[in-house]
Each structure stands twice: as C-alpha cells, then as structure tokens.
Motif scaffolding. Structure first.
Motif, PDB file in Angstrom:
ATOM      1  N   TYR A   1      42.377   6.828  65.106  1.00 51.13           N
ATOM      2  CA  TYR A   1      40.923   6.815  65.194  1.00 51.13           C
ATOM      3  C   TYR A   1      40.303   5.442  64.965  1.00 51.13           C
ATOM      4  CZ  TYR A   1      41.307  11.890  65.107  1.00 51.13           C
ATOM      5  OH  TYR A   1      41.617  13.186  65.403  1.00 51.13           O
ATOM      6  N   GLY A   2      41.113   4.473  64.551  1.00 47.52           N
ATOM      7  CA  GLY A   2      40.579   3.139  64.328  1.00 47.52           C
ATOM      8  C   GLY A   2      39.690   3.052  63.106  1.00 47.52           C
TER       9      GLY A   2
ATOM     10  N   GLN B   1      45.908  17.997  60.500  1.00 49.53           N
ATOM     11  CA  GLN B   1      44.755  18.671  61.080  1.00 49.53           C
ATOM     12  C   GLN B   1      43.472  17.973  60.649  1.00 49.53           C
ATOM     13  OE1 GLN B   1      45.100  21.251  63.282  1.00 49.53           O
ATOM     14  NE2 GLN B   1      47.290  20.808  63.046  1.00 49.53           N
ATOM     15  N   SER B   2      42.522  17.810  61.584  1.00 58.06           N
ATOM     16  CA  SER B   2      41.328  17.001  61.325  1.00 58.06           C
ATOM     17  C   SER B   2      40.511  17.488  60.133  1.00 58.06           C
ATOM     18  CB  SER B   2      40.444  16.967  62.564  1.00 58.06           C
ATOM     19  OG  SER B   2      40.043  18.283  62.917  1.00 58.06           O
ATOM     20  N   GLU B   3      40.528  18.816  59.885  1.00 57.49           N
ATOM     21  CA  GLU B   3      39.697  19.318  58.791  1.00 57.49           C
ATOM     22  C   GLU B   3      40.248  18.958  57.413  1.00 57.49           C
ATOM     23  OE1 GLU B   3      42.319  22.824  60.144  1.00 57.49           O
ATOM     24  OE2 GLU B   3      41.158  21.192  61.060  1.00 57.49           O
ATOM     25  N   ASN B   4      41.505  18.492  57.358  1.00 55.94           N
ATOM     26  CA  ASN B   4      42.108  18.134  56.073  1.00 55.94           C
ATOM     27  C   ASN B   4      41.969  16.650  55.753  1.00 55.94           C
ATOM     28  OD1 ASN B   4      43.038  20.777  55.676  1.00 55.94           O
ATOM     29  ND2 ASN B   4      44.847  20.383  56.932  1.00 55.94           N
ATOM     30  N   ALA B   5      41.337  15.890  56.648  1.00 59.76           N
ATOM     31  CA  ALA B   5      41.201  14.450  56.443  1.00 59.76           C
ATOM     32  C   ALA B   5      39.759  14.021  56.665  1.00 59.76           C
ATOM     33  CB  ALA B   5      42.119  13.700  57.410  1.00 59.76           C
ATOM     34  N   TYR B   6      39.378  12.958  56.000  1.00 59.76           N
ATOM     35  CA  TYR B   6      38.084  12.354  56.299  1.00 59.76           C
ATOM     36  C   TYR B   6      38.295  10.879  56.593  1.00 59.76           C
ATOM     37  CZ  TYR B   6      38.135  11.067  51.295  1.00 59.76           C
ATOM     38  OH  TYR B   6      38.478  10.586  50.062  1.00 59.76           O
ATOM     39  N   LEU B   7      37.393  10.333  57.433  1.00 56.95           N
ATOM     40  CA  LEU B   7      37.496   8.951  57.876  1.00 56.95           C
ATOM     41  C   LEU B   7      36.351   8.142  57.284  1.00 56.95           C
ATOM     42  CD1 LEU B   7      38.119   9.642  61.673  1.00 56.95           C
ATOM     43  CD2 LEU B   7      39.850   9.261  59.920  1.00 56.95           C
ATOM     44  N   LYS B   8      36.658   6.901  56.977  1.00 56.17           N
ATOM     45  CA  LYS B   8      35.630   5.977  56.518  1.00 56.17           C
ATOM     46  C   LYS B   8      35.071   5.287  57.755  1.00 56.17           C
ATOM     47  CE  LYS B   8      37.653   5.301  51.945  1.00 56.17           C
ATOM     48  NZ  LYS B   8      38.227   4.345  50.985  1.00 56.17           N
TER      49      LYS B   8
ATOM     50  N   GLY C   1      16.901   8.567  57.742  1.00 55.34           N
ATOM     51  CA  GLY C   1      17.796   9.257  56.815  1.00 55.34           C
ATOM     52  C   GLY C   1      18.691  10.300  57.441  1.00 55.34           C
ATOM     53  N   GLU C   2      18.507  10.589  58.736  1.00 54.55           N
ATOM     54  CA  GLU C   2      19.315  11.591  59.420  1.00 54.55           C
ATOM     55  C   GLU C   2      20.414  10.910  60.243  1.00 54.55           C
ATOM     56  OE1 GLU C   2      19.087  14.921  59.265  1.00 54.55           O
ATOM     57  OE2 GLU C   2      17.459  14.791  57.799  1.00 54.55           O
ATOM     58  N   LYS C   3      21.641  11.426  60.123  1.00 57.14           N
ATOM     59  CA  LYS C   3      22.773  10.871  60.869  1.00 57.14           C
ATOM     60  C   LYS C   3      22.649  11.245  62.342  1.00 57.14           C
ATOM     61  CE  LYS C   3      26.639  12.896  60.171  1.00 57.14           C
ATOM     62  NZ  LYS C   3      27.763  13.414  59.398  1.00 57.14           N
ATOM     63  N   VAL C   4      22.742  10.231  63.229  1.00 54.16           N
ATOM     64  CA  VAL C   4      22.614  10.458  64.671  1.00 54.16           C
ATOM     65  C   VAL C   4      23.959  10.335  65.362  1.00 54.16           C
ATOM     66  CG1 VAL C   4      21.539   9.655  66.808  1.00 54.16           C
ATOM     67  CG2 VAL C   4      20.214   9.701  64.693  1.00 54.16           C
ATOM     68  N   VAL C   5      24.629   9.196  65.209  1.00 52.49           N
ATOM     69  CA  VAL C   5      25.960   9.003  65.789  1.00 52.49           C
ATOM     70  C   VAL C   5      26.832   8.260  64.787  1.00 52.49           C
ATOM     71  CG1 VAL C   5      25.300   9.020  68.223  1.00 52.49           C
ATOM     72  CG2 VAL C   5      25.233   6.879  66.951  1.00 52.49           C
ATOM     73  N   VAL C   6      28.166   8.391  64.955  1.00 48.14           N
ATOM     74  CA  VAL C   6      29.120   7.748  64.046  1.00 48.14           C
ATOM     75  C   VAL C   6      30.134   6.969  64.874  1.00 48.14           C
ATOM     76  CG1 VAL C   6      30.832   8.082  62.228  1.00 48.14           C
ATOM     77  CG2 VAL C   6      28.861   9.625  62.386  1.00 48.14           C
ATOM     78  N   LEU C   7      30.338   5.693  64.511  1.00 44.03           N
ATOM     79  CA  LEU C   7      31.339   4.861  65.159  1.00 44.03           C
ATOM     80  C   LEU C   7      32.343   4.374  64.128  1.00 44.03           C
ATOM     81  CD1 LEU C   7      28.337   4.030  66.642  1.00 44.03           C
ATOM     82  CD2 LEU C   7      30.011   3.071  68.201  1.00 44.03           C
ATOM     83  N   ASN C   8      33.502   3.932  64.603  1.00 43.96           N
ATOM     84  CA  ASN C   8      34.562   3.541  63.675  1.00 43.96           C
ATOM     85  C   ASN C   8      34.484   2.093  63.235  1.00 43.96           C
ATOM     86  OD1 ASN C   8      35.333   2.187  65.951  1.00 43.96           O
ATOM     87  ND2 ASN C   8      37.281   3.248  66.242  1.00 43.96           N
ATOM     88  N   ASN C   9      33.431   1.379  63.697  1.00 45.17           N
ATOM     89  CA  ASN C   9      33.376  -0.047  63.428  1.00 45.17           C
ATOM     90  C   ASN C   9      31.928  -0.465  63.188  1.00 45.17           C
ATOM     91  OD1 ASN C   9      33.010  -2.958  64.537  1.00 45.17           O
ATOM     92  ND2 ASN C   9      35.207  -2.806  64.148  1.00 45.17           N
ATOM     93  N   GLU C  10      31.704  -1.232  62.119  1.00 40.63           N
ATOM     94  CA  GLU C  10      30.340  -1.655  61.780  1.00 40.63           C
ATOM     95  C   GLU C  10      29.766  -2.573  62.855  1.00 40.63           C
ATOM     96  OE1 GLU C  10      27.876  -3.677  58.059  1.00 40.63           O
ATOM     97  OE2 GLU C  10      30.053  -3.942  58.200  1.00 40.63           O
TER      98      GLU C  10
END
Length: 463
Positions: free
Chosen positions: A84-85, A119-126, A134-143
């Motif tokens: 997932y990078g 399985q994806s539900e057992n892990a979380y990504l930073k 204040g509402e999350k719209v989209v998530v990317l793997n790189n700042e």
C-alpha cells in the motif's frame, strides 16, 4: 495478559536487534518494576508443546513459539507496507497466543496465521487524509501527494497566463496524519476526480454525427445547463464529432476562490450612416465607407468561485481608439417583375417538424422542414440576396428581399451557394440543408417577413 506479554517481548526483541544496550537496560529495569508492582508472572509450563493463535476469537492455527508469531506479524506488516505504500501495523488487540499441550511441536500453521493476519480489517495504515471542515474526504499514502492534489484542484479552476492576486480555498482544509484501513486508500487520479466531482465514477460520452448539447442532454435526461456545468472548458456551440464530453455535473467538496487582475479590451460599436441610391435594387445594400470599431480597455478585479464569476470590480478604464462611422448605400430601384412573382413556393422537400407559433415557452418565428443533410434549398421567389453568412442561432443563413418590404429567411444551412447582392430566380438552388447554429437536428428553418415582422408561412404556402 497474553497481549501485554507479546507486546513487551516484541519490543524487547526489536531493541536487541538494534543493539541499543542503554535503552535495553533502562527498559528491563522499568519492566522489572512494573512486573513487581503488578505481580505478573511469566510462567511457561514445561508441558507446553505449542501455542494456539486466535484472531478475533477465531482459531487460525498452531505455532511452536511466541517468537514465531512475532516474526509472522513482522512479515505481514512489511508486506502490507510494501503493497500500500504506507506503514502498516497489525492490531494485536484481536490476537491471542495461548500455550497448549499435546500438540506436535514440529507442527506449524504459519501460512494460515499469515493469511488471517493479512486481512485488511486486522491492520491499519498510517496515511494522510484531506480533511474539509474537520470531515475526512479522501486518504492518500503520501503527504506530498496530498499537498500536490490540493494544488492541482486550485489549478483546475485557473486560466493560464492570467495574473492572480489571490488563490485560496474557502473552507477549512487540512492534511492530517491518520490511521485508516487499507480500503480507505485511493490513488491520486481517483482522489482528484472525487474532490472535483463528488464521485469516483467517470462518465464520458463521444459526440456523434448530427448531435449537439441539446440532443445529448435530452438523451441522458440532463438539462443543457447541467451539461454545460459538467464541461466548463467546452463551448456548447463548438462541439465536434468525436469529441469526448463529461456527463457528471461537478459537485466539488470545497470552493476555490480566485481573485484575478484582468485587462478587458472591448469594442466600441460604430454608428451607421445610410444613403439612398437608385443604382441598387430594393433590399440591396452596399458599404460605401467601412466602419471601424473603437477600442476601450478596462482594468478589472474579477473574483471567481470554482471558476464561476461572482464579482467584477472595475478599477479604471480608458478609450484607446474612437469608433469611425460606417456609410451604407441603400437601394431604391424597384425589383424587376421578372425576378419577383409575388407568390411563394415551398423552398425544399421534407417533413414539417415544427410549425409557426409558440414553442417551449417562446415564439417560433418560422416553420421547420426536416430532411437528410445536403437536401437542396431553393428560393421561394425571385429577388435579391440581402444576406448570406453566419447569423447567430440561425447558423449559416440566407435572406432574400422580394420587394414591397417582403423577405424570406433560410436558416441552419450546411452550405450556402449564393452571396450577398446576387439576383436569384424563383426555384433557384441557393443552399443545402444542414444543422448549423442552434438546432436539434438536420432541417431548414424557413421564415417569411413583411416589414421585418415574422408572418405565418401557411398564409403563403400550403403546408
């Protein structure tokens, strides 16, 4: 206590691998104090021959030691990070590793345990989330990608070569470091499309022969305004066969505000001076002196929201060139009876698709006759061509003056075969049928005017 033991042991093992002796010594000291205070005892029964691993209460397999489980977790985290990078962490709160007896200690379900943990539900990504108010719209793997996306959204609404005094976002938008599940991550292109349109769905259409914005809007149950909003960079009257247009009306998540300093150059219309002459026929005109537009430059400050103009402030203006009048000769000589018969014939063959009268809430000033592209159009009566060329919504059009202040107009032509000033006979082919201008398809728009007032063609021709 099993989860607590695993975490302590894993941390200790990582520290030993890094050979950080000072930190290790301090950690062991603190750990000893904690264990003493809590009265925790780590006792491994000599009868233990294996460990049973459970994930969320589901038994997934046996391993030979707790160290083996730690190695599996490390392997899963590394693989997910690579996939997932973004740095992946297995949530160990849902993992149990319990000693059991009577199991062959040479037996290991390492693959089954790996698959369960992966399985994806057992892990979380930073990862990095774009937050709007204040509402999350989209998530990317790189700042960097997240910040680049915000700049790309701004640039989407800017014009190249323009001078901007300010470009910003109306809402409170931040890029935050958050923990998410893998299914929340999106790629850069999908994230950009989602922010601009409010949907991940990409709907496009290729323009076909004979189509216009109006017919395409009808086909997909949209209004012409909605279709235009979905294609802000396309002029509706200029679409071409094979061109790709969007069908999704943009509903962006935030508002890009731009303030542009613009110099607007506008034409100052020239006045007309008319001179009568008996050297030209009635309805015939000729330019004696060509008029010249004046030029006015205005410095403005234009405020736009998502590319739409919301305010224009005039700073100053200056006339650069004064207009010059145009002198036009107007014919007064009577049209020969050999040209105009006084009776009108239908100018073409086809089906009447729209009669004279009110249509769609407005006045339809002629009759529409539909046929195939290129069908011949003839002069309804003899006369002088007073206009031949592009005429706004009529597209390519011809106007013939028949004398006694009566004219006929032929609109939406594909091709014009006469020019202004030509003398034409009744029944002479003057153009070919098409769909230029504002039209719903191939047809001739035919008008009869007396003193420039539209008349019902049925008064002169039996349709």
């Amino acid at each position: 206590m099993n989860h607590f033991k695993m975490k302590l042991k894993r941390t200790l093992k990582r520290m030993i691998k890094k050979q950080n002796n000072k930190r290790l010594l301090f950690f062991v000291l603190v750990l000893t104090i904690i264990v003493s205070l809590l009265g925790i005892q780590f006792v491994i029964s000599p009868e233990t021959s294996a460990y049973l691993v459970s994930v969320k209460g589901q038994e997934v397999g046996y391993i030979n030691s707790e160290d083996e489980l730690l190695e599996i977790i490390d392997s899963v985290e590394q693989d997910l990070t690579l996939k997932y990078g973004a740095e992946a962490t297995i949530n160990q709160k849902f993992i149990k590793c319990e000693p059991v007896k009577g199991v062959d200690n040479e037996f290991s379900d390492e693959k089954s345990i790996y698959n369960a943990l992966a399985q994806s539900e057992n892990a979380y990504l930073k990862a990095w989330g774009i937050m709007v108010n204040g509402e999350k719209v989209v998530v990317l793997n790189n700042e960097n990608k997240a910040n680049q996306l915000l700049e790309a959204v701004k640039e989407h609404y800017l014009k190249k070569g323009s001078q901007y005094l300010y470009v910003g976002i109306k809402e409170n938008v931040e890029v935050e470091f958050i923990n998410v599940s893998s299914d929340e991550l999106v790629d850069y292109d999908s994230a950009l499309r989602y922010i601009l349109t409010g949907t991940n769905e990409k709907q496009e259409y290729t323009v076909k022969n004979g189509e216009c914005f109006w017919t395409i809007a009808q086909k997909f149950e949209l209004s012409v305004e909605e279709l235009a909003q979905a294609n802000p960079k396309i002029k509706p009257e200029a679409i071409q066969i094979g061109q790709t247009i969007n069908l999704v009306t943009a509903k962006p998540f935030f508002t890009v505000v731009s303030v542009e300093k613009a110099v607007v150059s506008e034409k100052i219309p020239y006045d007309f001076v008319y001179e009568k002459t008996d050297t030209l026929y009635e309805g015939e005109e000729k330019i004696k002196i060509q008029g010249v537009y004046g030029v006015k430059e205005t410095n403005t400050k234009v405020t736009r929201e998502n590319g739409k103009e919301v305010q224009v402030e005039t700073l100053d203006s200056e006339i650069k060139e004064q207009p010059k009048k145009q002198t036009v000769l107007i014919g007064t000589k009577a049209i020969p009876s050999s040209l105009g018969t006084g009776a009108l014939d239908s100018p073409t063959r086809g089906t009447v698709t729209s009669p004279f009268g009110r249509r769609w809430g407005r006045m339809h000033t002629g009759v529409d006759i539909a046929n195939s592209r290129g069908t011949a159009i003839a002069a309804a009566d003899g006369g002088i061509v007073s206009f031949a060329g592009w005429k706004g919504d009529y597209g390519l059009a011809v106007i013939i003056s028949h004398g006694e202040n009566r004219t006929t107009l032929y609109g939406h032509c594909q091709e014009i075969l006469v020019k202004k000033g030509d003398k034409v006979d009744k029944g002479q082919i003057i153009a070919k049928m098409g769909d230029t201008g504002r039209t719903t398809g191939v047809h001739l728009h035919f008008e009869v005017r007396v003193n420039n007032v539209p008349q019902n063609p049925n008064k002169y021709i039996d349709y």
